[in-house]
Design a protein around this motif. Structure first.
Motif, PDB file in Angstrom:
ATOM      1  N   PRO A  20      11.655  97.964  29.340  1.00  0.00           N
ATOM      2  CA  PRO A  20      12.781  97.103  29.090  1.00  0.00           C
ATOM      3  C   PRO A  20      13.108  96.544  27.795  1.00  0.00           C
ATOM      4  N   LEU A  21      14.226  96.349  27.338  1.00  0.00           N
ATOM      5  CA  LEU A  21      14.344  95.703  25.856  1.00  0.00           C
ATOM      6  C   LEU A  21      14.607  94.309  26.577  1.00  0.00           C
ATOM      7  N   ILE A  22      13.704  93.596  25.748  1.00  0.00           N
ATOM      8  CA  ILE A  22      13.674  92.123  26.384  1.00  0.00           C
ATOM      9  C   ILE A  22      14.371  91.439  25.349  1.00  0.00           C
ATOM     10  N   VAL A  23      15.556  90.625  25.817  1.00  0.00           N
ATOM     11  CA  VAL A  23      16.024  89.754  25.020  1.00  0.00           C
ATOM     12  C   VAL A  23      15.976  88.176  25.410  1.00  0.00           C
ATOM     13  N   SER A  24      15.181  87.112  24.858  1.00  0.00           N
ATOM     14  CA  SER A  24      15.133  85.757  24.924  1.00  0.00           C
ATOM     15  C   SER A  24      16.575  85.004  24.367  1.00  0.00           C
ATOM     16  N   VAL A  25      16.873  84.330  25.225  1.00  0.00           N
ATOM     17  CA  VAL A  25      18.557  83.781  25.078  1.00  0.00           C
ATOM     18  C   VAL A  25      18.447  82.380  25.392  1.00  0.00           C
ATOM     19  N   GLU A  26      19.086  81.311  24.706  1.00  0.00           N
ATOM     20  CA  GLU A  26      19.432  80.194  24.976  1.00  0.00           C
ATOM     21  C   GLU A  26      20.132  80.271  26.222  1.00  0.00           C
ATOM     22  N   PRO A  27      19.716  79.406  27.520  1.00  0.00           N
ATOM     23  CA  PRO A  27      20.349  79.641  28.761  1.00  0.00           C
ATOM     24  C   PRO A  27      21.757  79.331  28.708  1.00  0.00           C
ATOM     25  N   SER A  28      22.418  78.420  28.390  1.00  0.00           N
ATOM     26  CA  SER A  28      23.642  78.184  28.547  1.00  0.00           C
ATOM     27  C   SER A  28      24.544  79.396  27.734  1.00  0.00           C
ATOM     28  N   PHE A  29      24.152  79.938  26.489  1.00  0.00           N
ATOM     29  CA  PHE A  29      24.812  81.164  25.954  1.00  0.00           C
ATOM     30  C   PHE A  29      24.535  82.139  26.828  1.00  0.00           C
ATOM     31  N   ALA A  30      23.545  82.510  27.506  1.00  0.00           N
ATOM     32  CA  ALA A  30      23.404  83.658  28.386  1.00  0.00           C
ATOM     33  C   ALA A  30      24.266  83.618  29.514  1.00  0.00           C
ATOM     34  N   THR A  31      24.480  82.310  29.993  1.00  0.00           N
ATOM     35  CA  THR A  31      25.258  82.187  31.343  1.00  0.00           C
ATOM     36  C   THR A  31      26.602  82.317  30.948  1.00  0.00           C
ATOM     37  N   LYS A  32      27.211  81.612  30.110  1.00  0.00           N
ATOM     38  CA  LYS A  32      28.653  81.374  29.503  1.00  0.00           C
ATOM     39  C   LYS A  32      29.042  82.581  28.608  1.00  0.00           C
ATOM     40  N   TRP A  33      28.268  83.243  27.810  1.00  0.00           N
ATOM     41  CA  TRP A  33      28.869  84.210  26.681  1.00  0.00           C
ATOM     42  C   TRP A  33      28.326  85.883  27.192  1.00  0.00           C
ATOM     43  N   LEU A  34      26.809  85.773  27.036  1.00  0.00           N
ATOM     44  CA  LEU A  34      26.468  87.020  27.184  1.00  0.00           C
ATOM     45  C   LEU A  34      26.533  87.794  28.444  1.00  0.00           C
ATOM     46  N   MET A  35      26.008  87.101  29.547  1.00  0.00           N
ATOM     47  CA  MET A  35      26.272  87.881  30.824  1.00  0.00           C
ATOM     48  C   MET A  35      27.692  88.418  31.236  1.00  0.00           C
ATOM     49  N   PRO A  36      28.701  87.630  30.933  1.00  0.00           N
ATOM     50  CA  PRO A  36      29.996  88.263  31.183  1.00  0.00           C
ATOM     51  C   PRO A  36      30.293  89.419  30.393  1.00  0.00           C
ATOM     52  N   ARG A  37      29.676  89.693  29.204  1.00  0.00           N
ATOM     53  CA  ARG A  37      29.978  90.769  28.367  1.00  0.00           C
ATOM     54  C   ARG A  37      28.863  91.950  28.294  1.00  0.00           C
ATOM     55  N   LEU A  38      27.809  91.672  28.932  1.00  0.00           N
ATOM     56  CA  LEU A  38      26.741  92.532  28.868  1.00  0.00           C
ATOM     57  C   LEU A  38      26.869  93.861  29.468  1.00  0.00           C
TER      58      LEU A  38
ATOM     59  N   LEU B  55      32.802  77.488  22.049  1.00  0.00           N
ATOM     60  CA  LEU B  55      32.728  79.029  22.103  1.00  0.00           C
ATOM     61  C   LEU B  55      32.203  79.011  23.713  1.00  0.00           C
ATOM     62  N   LEU B  56      31.547  78.408  24.234  1.00  0.00           N
ATOM     63  CA  LEU B  56      30.912  78.446  25.571  1.00  0.00           C
ATOM     64  C   LEU B  56      32.124  77.970  26.651  1.00  0.00           C
ATOM     65  N   ALA B  57      32.877  77.351  25.920  1.00  0.00           N
ATOM     66  CA  ALA B  57      34.157  77.078  26.963  1.00  0.00           C
ATOM     67  C   ALA B  57      35.213  77.769  26.889  1.00  0.00           C
ATOM     68  N   ALA B  58      35.232  78.968  25.969  1.00  0.00           N
ATOM     69  CA  ALA B  58      36.419  79.747  25.790  1.00  0.00           C
ATOM     70  C   ALA B  58      36.864  80.436  27.046  1.00  0.00           C
ATOM     71  N   ASP B  59      36.095  81.142  27.876  1.00  0.00           N
ATOM     72  CA  ASP B  59      36.383  82.013  29.029  1.00  0.00           C
ATOM     73  C   ASP B  59      36.863  80.855  30.038  1.00  0.00           C
ATOM     74  N   ASP B  60      36.512  79.919  30.411  1.00  0.00           N
ATOM     75  CA  ASP B  60      36.943  79.074  31.272  1.00  0.00           C
ATOM     76  C   ASP B  60      38.381  78.411  30.952  1.00  0.00           C
ATOM     77  N   LEU B  61      38.556  78.043  29.488  1.00  0.00           N
ATOM     78  CA  LEU B  61      39.877  77.671  29.059  1.00  0.00           C
ATOM     79  C   LEU B  61      40.870  78.897  29.056  1.00  0.00           C
ATOM     80  N   ALA B  62      40.384  79.950  28.847  1.00  0.00           N
ATOM     81  CA  ALA B  62      41.517  81.286  28.880  1.00  0.00           C
ATOM     82  C   ALA B  62      41.899  81.330  30.546  1.00  0.00           C
ATOM     83  N   ALA B  63      40.830  81.065  31.598  1.00  0.00           N
ATOM     84  CA  ALA B  63      41.111  81.407  32.880  1.00  0.00           C
ATOM     85  C   ALA B  63      41.790  80.273  33.592  1.00  0.00           C
TER      86      ALA B  63
END
Length: 336
Positions: free
Chosen positions: A112-130, A265-273
């Motif tokens: 596996p490609l292992i990516v260590s991520v700050e948790p809030s960035f993982a939840t609110k930014w990375l996972m929706p785009r992965l 940045l991390l509120a952007a998706d919820d603001l847009a929705a």
């Protein structure tokens, strides 16, 4: 009698002599395919060459080995006794070679490609785009490790890390993702228009304010700073809710439990929705932001390089639209 013994010793030396050139791999491959199919034409189709090229390679091989390998008949070919002896070992060798390469490629995919991520960035930014990365690189197994702990990129298993900070990470390769984050106040639309409407910053004294833990001030999210940016001081708080992670604080705000500070940045998706609304035209910027870090050595791994190229390219596209919310696949394909 001695001459026969000398000839045998000479033959053994010649066969084991490393200076005796091996036949070309292409010639051996051509013979193996032709022998298996008993057809130069079928071998040519398998190897994507012309039948004449197969014939030329086999003739060269016969000359190199000093043995005739095929009987050329009118429209077919048959193996000679020598060809029949040579074919099984070559077929087994090529099967093993193919299997070895296949196993190696599969091993590369399964690590596996292992990516260590700050948790809030993982939840609110990375996972929706992965899913976009996984669609582009379906053979890459990726493991997301959400943690605040600093990864040992030099000696550990982590390939890349996404960290929140001032961009000072010694001994690694650093790419700036989102520097100097803007801090805004957000709440649910229902709370803003509820029994205690929020029309001005002073109205916040009648509402629950959601805080981060004060020690350590990891995110530099400060209601005092926000109130100073709004030009007011000494606002009395009705009550407070303390939440450790920004994504949980945002979730509490979506649920109507209060008003929270968040990075835009991390509120952007919820603001847009429409799940959140920004309160007032007030914000401030921190000296902290998000950075991608890895090592020069790990960038030699094609999967690591691919992830780095993907995330930098995606951020460039989102910034070109001046919008942090998730781009659709159609947007990405069109370069919007």
């Amino acid at each position: 009698m001695n001459s026969i013994k000398d000839e045998k010793i000479s033959a053994e030396i010649t066969e084991s002599d490393p200076h005796v050139p091996m036949p070309s791999l292409n010639a051996l491959r051509a013979f193996e395919a032709a022998g298996r199919h008993l057809s130069f034409k079928a071998a040519a189709e398998e190897l994507n060459v012309s039948p004449s090229a197969i014939g030329h390679l086999i003739s060269g091989l016969e000359e190199n080995l000093g043995s005739k390998l095929f009987h050329r008949l009118n429209r077919t070919v048959e193996l000679t006794r020598e060809g029949d002896l040579l074919l099984p070992g070559l077929s087994a060798g090529f099967r093993r070679l193919t299997s070895t390469v296949s196993d190696f490629r599969r091993r590369d995919r399964e690590i596996p490609l292992i990516v260590s991520v700050e948790p809030s960035f993982a939840t609110k930014w990375l996972m929706p785009r992965l899913e976009n990365f996984r669609a582009l690189y379906p053979d890459v197994t990726i493991r997301i490790d959400p943690t605040h702990a600093l990864a040992d990129l030099q000696n550990g298993d982590v390939d890349l890390a996404i960290r929140f900070g001032a961009g000072e990470f010694p001994g690694v390769e650093i790419d700036t993702l989102y520097p100097n984050q803007e801090i805004i106040a957000v709440c649910s639309p229902e709370l803003r228009q509820g029994k205690l409407p929020l029309g001005k910053p002073e109205d916040l004294e009648r509402h629950t304010l959601i805080h981060r833990p004060s020690e350590p001030s990891r995110y530099n999210l400060s209601w005092d700073r926000w109130f100073r940016a709004a030009g007011i001081e000494g606002v009395r708080q009705k009550t407070a809710l303390v939440v450790g992670y920004e994504d949980f604080a945002v979730l509490a705000a979506i649920q109507g439990q209060g008003v929270t500070l968040a990075t835009s940045l991390l509120a952007a998706d919820d603001l847009a929705a429409g799940r959140l609304v920004k309160l007032f035209d007030v914000s401030y910027r921190t000296r902290f932001g998000y950075y991608l870090v890895t090592t020069e050595e790990k960038l030699q791994n094609p999967n690591v390089a691919a992830f780095r190229e993907w995330i930098l390219g995606l951020i460039a596209k989102e910034q070109a639209t001046d919008d942090y919310s998730v781009l659709t696949d159609e947007d990405l394909a069109a370069g919007r």
